[in-house]
Design an enzyme around this catalytic site. Structure first.
Site, short mmCIF file in Angstrom:
data_model
loop_
_atom_site.label_atom_id
_atom_site.label_comp_id
_atom_site.label_asym_id
_atom_site.label_seq_id
_atom_site.Cartn_x
_atom_site.Cartn_y
_atom_site.Cartn_z
N GLY B 71 0.81 -1.41 0.04
CA GLY B 71 -0.02 0.08 0.01
C GLY B 71 0.99 1.26 0.13
N THR B 72 2.00 1.28 0.85
CA THR B 72 2.69 2.41 0.86
C THR B 72 3.47 2.90 -0.40
OG1 THR B 72 3.27 1.85 3.32
CG2 THR B 72 4.92 3.36 1.99
N ASN B 150 -8.18 3.89 9.16
CA ASN B 150 -7.80 2.59 9.70
C ASN B 150 -8.05 2.51 11.26
OD1 ASN B 150 -5.86 4.60 9.44
ND2 ASN B 150 -4.54 3.16 10.43
N GLN B 178 -7.92 0.21 3.45
CA GLN B 178 -9.03 -0.16 4.28
C GLN B 178 -10.23 -0.54 4.09
OE1 GLN B 178 -8.29 -1.51 7.37
NE2 GLN B 178 -6.36 -0.59 7.78
N THR B 236 10.74 -7.37 -11.68
CA THR B 236 10.24 -8.61 -12.01
C THR B 236 8.86 -8.71 -10.77
OG1 THR B 236 12.46 -9.65 -12.46
CG2 THR B 236 10.50 -11.22 -11.93
N CYS B 324 1.38 4.52 24.53
CA CYS B 324 2.32 3.68 25.15
C CYS B 324 2.65 2.37 24.34
CB CYS B 324 1.86 3.17 26.43
SG CYS B 324 2.66 4.29 27.89
#
Lengths: 275, 387
Positions: B71-72, B150, B178, B236, B324
Site C-alpha cells: 500500500g505504501t 484505519n 482499508q 520482476t 504507550c
C-alpha cells in the site's frame, strides 16, 4: 510488541500492594490522566521509623503498574533515609530491566516516593523549581538535568524516554540538547564565547584544539597536522604523514578538522591546506 | 492457547483458497512472465487473470491496474506521479487522519518546497469538506484523502469529493487500503484518478499491493527499470503474491455482502455489549458511516497498553490508540485530530473483525474484557475519584 521481562509481567498481572492506606504517614501523587500515567504512593511507618506498609494506585501501561508494584516491595522495611537512595535505575533493575522507551515509568516511581517522603516531613509541596523546558509534559530543566546526570543520558531521545521531555511537539529539542551538553560537561558551544575572542586568544584556542582534539585522532591513522598561520578566519594548515598523501585528505580537512574547529573555536573559521 | 484475532485492520489471515492458488508458483511454475518460452508464458497468463480479478473488484479495466509491493508503494507512486506531472503546481492537500504512508510523505514534501493543507476532521472523525474545498486553488497538484480510516473506520465521502475535484481538474488519489474488500467500490461511478490497495488487508499475502490509475491520468513511474507493468513499475513481478492478490480480490468481491451483514452484526453486538457492560465507555467515530468491521472504543480511566496485554493473556488480539503502544508519548494522531480527550484516547481499543470471526469468539471477548477493565480501574487512582 514490547519485550517485557518475566518480572515485569508478573508485577503487572499480579501487582503487589494495590490500594490506599487511610492513615498513611506519607502520600505522594505524580503524573496525570493527560500524561497517560499517574501514580499515588502511600506509606506507613512503624515505631522504629521504618516503612511498615506501602500501597499504590496507578493509571498507566504495564511497566508503570509493574514499576509501582516493585517500588512498594522495595521500600518495605527501609528507613526513609534508605528509601531515599532508591533511584529509578534500581527500580528498573529490580524488574530485570525495562524497555528504554519505558524508563519514564521507573522515574515516575522515584518521583512519587520523593513526594511521599516530603509529605511526611511536612515539607510543603515543592514549588516548581527551575524553568519549564518541555511545555507539552511540563518538565523543568532541573528534572532534565537530574535525569541526564543520574543515567548518563546523551541524546534527546534518551531524555524523552526517561522524563518524557521532548516527546510532544519537539519544539524544545534544542534546549534539551543544550542541557545535555552542559550537564555532561561538554564544551559549551563556542559561538557564545567567540564574540570576545581576541586574535591572540583565537590562535591559542586553535592551537589547543589541534593538540587536544584533532592531532590524536589523525595520529591514530598515521597522520598529523601542523598549524602554519591564522589569517583572520582563515586557518592555514599543513597535513603530515599519511594525511599528506591520502586521497581523502580534503574530506578530512573539511569534514573533520574544519567542523571541529568551528564547533570548538569559532563557526566562521575556514580551513585551508598550504603545500 | 486459541488466538482470537480481531486486529484485521492491521493485517489479515491469508485465505486458504488464496494460499492454495499461490503455492504452485513458487517451485513448480516458477518461470519469469517476461520470458519467451511457454513455461514463462503460462505464468504471464495467471498475472493477466489476477489483474482482471483486481479490476473486477474495483469496477475498473485491467489496464488501469498496476501491481506494486505494498500500500505504501502505491501511495508514494500516486502522489509523486501527480506532482511530477504537474511540476508548476506546489500545493498538495490531504486529511489530518491519514495513514503514515501518506501523512509522512506529505510532511516530507512540506519540507521540500510544497505547501501542504491538512484538512481537519470533526469530533466524529468526519472530514471538514468546506475546509477542503476552500483550500483548493490553481496551484493544487493533488488531493489525497483516504477512503476509510484505519483507526475509527469512518468512511469519507469519496464520491462527492471526486465530483468536485473532477470539475476543478485536480488530480484525486485515495488510499483505499482499508476500504477495498470491506465495502463495495465501483470506480465506473466514482471519479477517482488513482487508488491504492494492499493485499494483506483483504486476506491476500503481505508484500503485494496495487495502484489503480484511471485511463488518461498523467503518470510517471516511481520504480524505473524494466518494461514490467508496461513500464509503469519496473522490477520482476512478485508472481505468487500477485496471483494471491487476484484470488483474494475474487473472494472479496464474493464476500463483501457477507462482510456488511454478518461481520457488521458481530461488530455491532461486540460494541453494544461492551458499552452496556462497562460504564464510562464510548465509541470513537461516526457510528452511522463506518466500515462494517471496525469499532474503536474508549475506556476511560485506564490505559490501552495495559488492556491489550491483559487481553493478550486470553489470546485476544486487538490494537490501541494509546501512546504507550507506539513508542511515542502522545495518543494516535487520528484520535487527537478528532479531539478525543487524552483521558479517553489513552484507553482506546480498536477491534477490527473479519469474515473468519465467529459468534463464540465475540461472546468470549464480551465475557473476558469487562473484568479486565474493572481490574485496571481498581488500580487507577482516578477511578474512585470519578465516581
Amino acid at each position: 510488541m514490547w519485550e517485557y521481562t518475566k518480572t515485569v509481567k508478573d508485577h503487572f498481572l499480579n501487582p503487589r500492594n494495590v490500594g490506599v492506606i487511610e492513615d498513611a504517614d506519607g502520600v505522594g501523587e505524580v503524573g496525570s490522566l493527560a500524561c497517560g500515567d499517574a501514580l499515588t504512593l502511600y506509606f506507613k511507618l512503624d515505631e522504629n521509623k521504618k516503612i511498615k506498609d506501602a500501597k499504590f494506585q496507578t493509571f498507566g501501561c504495564a511497566s508503570a503498574i509493574a514499576s509501582s508494584s516493585a517500588l512498594t516491595e522495595m521500600i518495605k522495611g527501609l528507613t526513609l533515609e534508605e528509601a531515599q537512595n532508591i533511584t529509578n535505575d534500581k527500580i528498573a533493575e529490580y524488574l530485570g530491566g525495562l524497555p528504554k522507551q519505558k524508563m519514564h515509568c521507573s522515574v515516575l516511581g522515584r518521583d512519587a516516593l520523593e513526594k511521599a517522603i516530603a509529605n511526611y516531613r511536612g515539607q510543603a509541596e515543592k514549588k516548581i523549581e527551575g524553568e519549564i523546558v518541555c511545555e507539552c509534559f511540563g518538565v523543568t530543566d532541573i528534572e532534565i538535568k537530574r535525569a541526564v546526570k543520574e543515567n548518563s543520558l546523551n541524546s534527546i531521545e534518551d531524555v524523552t524516554n526517561y522524563v518524557k521531555a521532548g516527546g510532544g511537539c519537539e519544539s524544545c529539542h534544542e534546549k534539551i540538547q543544550e542541557i545535555i551538553d552542559e550537564t555532561l560537561g561538554l564544551e559549551i558551544p563556542a559561538k557564545k564565547k567567540v564574540i570576545r575572542l581576541t586574535n591572540i586568544q583565537k590562535i591559542k584556542l586553535i592551537e589547543e584544539t589541534l593538540e587536544r582534539e584533532i592531532k590524536p585522532a589523525l595520529k591514530k591513522d598515521g597522520g598529523n597536522i601542523d598549524l602554519v598561520d591564522v589569517d583572520g578566519n582563515n586557518v592555514l594548515v599543513k597535513l603530515q604523514g599519511t594525511c599528506a598523501t591520502c586521497s581523502a585528505s580534503q574530506i578530512t580537512l573539511k569534514h573533520y578538522v574544519e567542523s571541529k574547529l568551528r564547533e570548538l573555536v569559532s563557526p566562521e573559521l575556514l580551513v585551508e591546506e598550504v603545500h | 492457547m486459541k488466538v482470537i484475532y480481531v486486529d484485521n485492520n492491521a493485517t489479515t489471515q491469508v485465505a486458504p483458497e488464496v494460499l492454495e492458488e499461490m503455492l504452485p508458483y513458487f517451485n513448480e511454475f516458477y518461470g519469469n512472465p517476461s520470458s519467451m518460452h511457454t513455461f514463462g508464458g503460462m505464468v504471464e497468463h495467471k498475472i493477466v487473470e489476477a489483474r482482471e480479478r483486481v479490476a473486477e473488484l474495483l469496477g475498473a479495466s485491467p489496464e488501469e491496474i498496476i501491481f506494486t509491493s505494498c500500500g505504501t508503494e502505491s501511495d508514494s507512486t500516486a502522489i509523486r506521479a501527480a506532482i511530477l506531472s504537474n511540476p508548476s503546481k506546489k500545493h498538495i492537500v490531504t486529511s489530518r487522519v491519514e495513514h503514515p504512508a501518506v501523512k509522512n510523505l506529505y510532511e516530507y514534501l512540506s519540507k521540500n518546497g510544497y505547501r501542504v493543507t491538512f484538512v481537519p476532521v470533526d469530533r466524529k472523525g468526519r472530514l471538514d469538506l468546506d475546509n477542503l474545498y476552500k483550500n483548493l486553488d490553481e496551484d493544487t497538484a493533488i488531493v489525497s484523502v483516504m477512503w476509510a480510516n484505519n483507526e475509527s473506520g469512518v468512511i469519507f465521502p469519496i464520491e462527492e469529493i471526486g465530483g468536485v475535484l473532477k470539475e476543478k481538474g485536480i488530480v484525486f488519489h485515495t488510499d483505499a487500503v482499508q476500504a477495498v474488500g470491506k465495502i463495495p467500490i465501483d470506480l465506473k461511478k466514482i471519479d477517482v484518478d488513482m487508488l491504492s490497495l494492499s493485499g494483506h488487508k483483504l486476506h491476500g499475502p503481505k508484500g503485494v499491493g496495487a495502484l489503480y490509475v484511471r485511463k488518461g491520468t498523467k503518470y510517471s513511474p516511481f520504480l524505473i527499470g524494466g518494461h514490467q507493468e508496461k513500464g509503469r513499475r519496473g522490477g520482476t513481478e512478485n508472481v505468487a503474491s500477485i496471483i494471491g492478490l487476484g484470488k483474494a480480490s475474487e473472494l472479496a468481491a464474493a464476500n463483501v455482502s457477507d462482510e456488511s451483514i454478518r461481520v457488521k452484526r458481530l461488530r455491532d453486538k461486540l460494541e453494544a455489549e461492551l458499552l452496556n457492560r462497562v460504564p464510562n465507555t464510548m465509541v470513537n467515530g461516526d457510528r452511522d458511516n463506518r466500515l462494517p468491521n471496525t469499532t474503536s472504543i474508549a475506556f476511560e480511566y485506564v490505559e490501552g497498553e495495559a488492556i491489550l496485554l491483559m487481553m493478550d493473556e486470553y489470546g485476544i488480539c486487538a490494537s490501541s490508540g494509546s501512546a504507550c503502544t507506539s513508542g511515542s508519548l502522545e495518543p494516535s494522531h487520528v484520535l487527537r485530530a478528532m479531539g478525543v480527550p487524552f483521558t479517553a484516547a489513552h484507553g482506546s481499543i480498536r477491534f477490527s473483525l473479519s469474515i473468519y470471526n465467529t459468534e463464540e469468539e465475540i461472546d468470549f471477548i464480551i465475557e473476558k474484557l469487562p473484568p479486565i477493565i474493572e481490574r485496571l480501574r481498581e488500580l487507577s487512582p482516578f477511578w474512585k475519584k470519578a465516581q
